[in-house]
Design a protein around this motif. Sequence first.
Motif, PDB file in Angstrom:
ATOM      1  N   GLN A 132       0.937  -1.205  -0.075  1.00  0.00           N
ATOM      2  CA  GLN A 132      -0.101   0.065   0.077  1.00  0.00           C
ATOM      3  C   GLN A 132       0.947   1.193  -0.086  1.00  0.00           C
ATOM      4  OE1 GLN A 132      -2.293  -0.968   3.349  1.00  0.00           O
ATOM      5  NE2 GLN A 132      -4.271  -1.427   2.161  1.00  0.00           N
ATOM      6  N   ARG A 154       3.868   1.508  -1.078  1.00  0.00           N
ATOM      7  CA  ARG A 154       4.768   1.826  -2.474  1.00  0.00           C
ATOM      8  C   ARG A 154       3.855   2.149  -3.311  1.00  0.00           C
ATOM      9  NH1 ARG A 154       8.307  -3.152  -1.974  1.00  0.00           N
ATOM     10  NH2 ARG A 154      10.355  -2.025  -0.858  1.00  0.00           N
ATOM     11  N   GLU A 155       2.499   1.506  -3.469  1.00  0.00           N
ATOM     12  CA  GLU A 155       1.727   2.100  -4.509  1.00  0.00           C
ATOM     13  C   GLU A 155       1.341   3.541  -4.322  1.00  0.00           C
ATOM     14  OE1 GLU A 155       0.089   1.284  -7.295  1.00  0.00           O
ATOM     15  OE2 GLU A 155       0.801  -0.481  -6.318  1.00  0.00           O
ATOM     16  N   ARG A 156       1.109   4.169  -2.886  1.00  0.00           N
ATOM     17  CA  ARG A 156       1.270   5.625  -2.717  1.00  0.00           C
ATOM     18  C   ARG A 156       2.505   6.300  -3.055  1.00  0.00           C
ATOM     19  NH1 ARG A 156      -2.281   2.653  -0.752  1.00  0.00           N
ATOM     20  NH2 ARG A 156      -4.144   3.533   0.281  1.00  0.00           N
ATOM     21  N   LEU A 212       4.671   5.399  -5.592  1.00  0.00           N
ATOM     22  CA  LEU A 212       4.528   5.621  -7.184  1.00  0.00           C
ATOM     23  C   LEU A 212       3.672   6.472  -7.511  1.00  0.00           C
ATOM     24  CD1 LEU A 212       4.837   1.845  -8.067  1.00  0.00           C
ATOM     25  CD2 LEU A 212       6.531   3.545  -8.560  1.00  0.00           C
ATOM     26  N   LEU A 269       4.925   9.868  -7.070  1.00  0.00           N
ATOM     27  CA  LEU A 269       5.913  10.141  -8.053  1.00  0.00           C
ATOM     28  C   LEU A 269       5.394  10.766  -9.296  1.00  0.00           C
ATOM     29  CD1 LEU A 269       8.515   7.178  -8.027  1.00  0.00           C
ATOM     30  CD2 LEU A 269       8.962   9.535  -7.619  1.00  0.00           C
ATOM     31  N   SER A 270       4.342  10.297  -9.647  1.00  0.00           N
ATOM     32  CA  SER A 270       3.397  10.584 -10.753  1.00  0.00           C
ATOM     33  C   SER A 270       2.766  12.049 -10.832  1.00  0.00           C
ATOM     34  CB  SER A 270       2.581   9.803 -11.199  1.00  0.00           C
ATOM     35  OG  SER A 270       3.152   8.555 -10.949  1.00  0.00           O
ATOM     36  N   THR A 271       3.104  12.897  -9.508  1.00  0.00           N
ATOM     37  CA  THR A 271       2.453  14.007  -9.283  1.00  0.00           C
ATOM     38  C   THR A 271       3.374  15.200  -9.709  1.00  0.00           C
ATOM     39  OG1 THR A 271       3.286  14.275  -6.939  1.00  0.00           O
ATOM     40  CG2 THR A 271       1.041  13.266  -7.340  1.00  0.00           C
TER      41      THR A 271
END
Lengths: 181, 604
Positions: free
Chosen positions: A170, A172-174, A176, A179-181
Amino acid sequence: MTNPFARLGLPESLLLDPASVEDAWRDLRRDGKTDEEAEASGNRARTLLSDPVSRLAAWLDLKAPDAAPDRAVAPELMDLFANIGPVLASTDTLLARHRKATTALARAVLAKEAVAAQLGVQGLLQEIQPLKAALTERFPEFERDAASGEFAGSLRALGQLKFLKRWEEQCRERLLALLST
Amino acid sequence: MDDELIIGIDLGTTHSLVGVVDSGFPLVLADEKGERLLPSCVSWPAGQPPLVGTGAMRARVLAPDRTVSSIKRFMGRTFADLSPAEIEETPYRLVPGGRGEILVQLDEQTLVTPEEVSALILGRLRETAAQALEQPAGRAVVTVPAYFNHSQREATRKAAELAGLRVERILNEPTAAALAYGLDRLGEAATVAVYDLGGGTFDLSVLQMREGFFEVIATAGDTRLGGDDLDLALARHFADALGLGDLSGSEAAALRLRAREAKETLSNEERVTVRLPFFRDGESYELELTRERFERLALSLIERTAPICRRAFAEAAEKGAGKIDRLILVGGSTRIPLVREKLHEWFGLDPDLSQHPDEAVALGAAIQAGMLCGRVRQILLVDVTPLSLGIETFGGLMNVIIPRNSTIPVKAGELFTNAVDGQESMAIRVLQGERELAKDNWLLGEVVLPFAPGPKGSARVGVQFSINRDGILEVLARDTATGEDHVLEIRNAAVDVEDEAIERMIGESIDFAFEDMNERIWTEAKLKSEELLPAVDEALAAVGNRLPVEDREAIAAAAEAVRSVLASETHDAKALKSANAALDEATQTLAALLVEAAFEGVGP
């Protein structure tokens, strides 16, 4: 479900290192077997055995097939358990706002909070690591216990490791997503 | 394995190609006019058979509503999934079909599916191959963007079948490009990133070449991001700069064509003169465009690829492939010099230009085809599934069964039990995507599995997912008490989305749909204004002092323009959209400053 250890021709051991799993998988693929089914089960075995948590689960499936894993959160995980919810929830709120934003400027306005959220999630990951390591370091002990038909320790560890792995995923998902923001 | 020929096809958004391996070498085949790039365009002149390729491109300006280009964007998607802007910006008419699928309406009587349009393109490539090779070509490897989901892949397969081709393998485009790159470098050990920015899609894949293995480590992408968007932005800029106002269908098509040419010229030149002879009522127009001005328009599109790259690089790093040794650029849009500059600026990476950006994917498809029919020696190609697959569980959560970036083919299953006493069935909803809530993911299909009622926990249902080498999913649900299996049919498009809304739209007359469209676009644009205006105030308060005075004034003027259109009674959707676009562009630097400020005081 096929036995992943047997699939890769490896001993049914908790102490496999990732390199030997990788080598066994490569040998299997090099074999040139073009059967899709065989390829799929080989890939699956590699995934299961490369990760210590799923390796422990696969091992217990074979050694103690009828035992139920311990599903309660252990006391030593309670602090982390209490911390994790709020950090993830606030990150999700931020990410939802970010997804809604359609312009570079609207996204930039959220940058400061995103940086703070990233630090928060990284902090959680740093708490998870040692807890996970403390449990996987006990694998030799679980192997010894198994020889005398004793699985209580390994079953409890699997329950805790599953929580830790889920939380780790959970986070790691956040991370990532941030990172895409 | 038989020796019958297999061709490799790159079915692209703007261009398509066909290749084959001949005497051990992959090559792209040319048609009877010597052309290797077939424009992915089909036109239906009234009462005549359809034109495919260059002929169709020429018809685009004359009959924009009967000419279909960039159909790849609509493959395997539902009508409900389209944004109002997408519908409005498409030169031909899109309508919803009975199952919620997207249809192209050529005239009152004629509807075609995206698969049928693609099939015409694939059929032409098949003919090209048969002519060049002097033998029939009935089997093919077809490439798709790595980030295509199950439905988009299935639609591609169906299109090929309609064209009379047996699909031997669906291959991911960046993987194909890497194959073309790696064929002569099998002895090397390297981590390769493939940056694939095509006409309509973007993918970034990280591959590891080692000991004869070609393994995709991570992949990320956006199936709605590409050079087409740039053509559109540029065409809009021309229309604004020349004060053209409302455009007819042919005018819009002509502008887009000129925009694309100007874009291509600016990859090599610093400036270009755009000429529009006899554009309207016999009047000609002319406009000069500099590369600098073009890059300001292109920047926001190119910047959208950065987070996708960061994501894939981070995932690759987690799997031990942190250092990228080579960067390969694929797709026509990577010719834009700004793409290369930005990749250097963001990641310190400079591209290896040994691959032809237009042909690498087709060559890779040809190599894969060659391996399948024994014309090239086997390379151990290991690919992944781009999106997580799972099912909806109690509480509307997504339970992942196969995580994204899992090596394919793969098979994984889980056992589920009934959650309440006396339950008689279980609904299994298959989802694809990365979000935690089931409703935020793509619903691929649903099956209701009946079982004998019993106490809580007594019924056991095994759900098994298998993804084959094409990245296509099959779901099997087994009632362990009876041993009965149910194969879940994954339909081509999710169907239960806004059924009512679709029916309503079908019932309405075309004229009304147009009015409705204006209102929908106005609402969408208004939301954007309401997002931008407060963000401008906040950003100026935070870092406005770091901007030159003239920039601040430009922003204030652009914001004022948005406010005034917003306040007008007429709901001029087009005017609001272009005022928003101007404010968006004027605030790019401000946005960058704000992001920079957010990282101040934080370690590297």
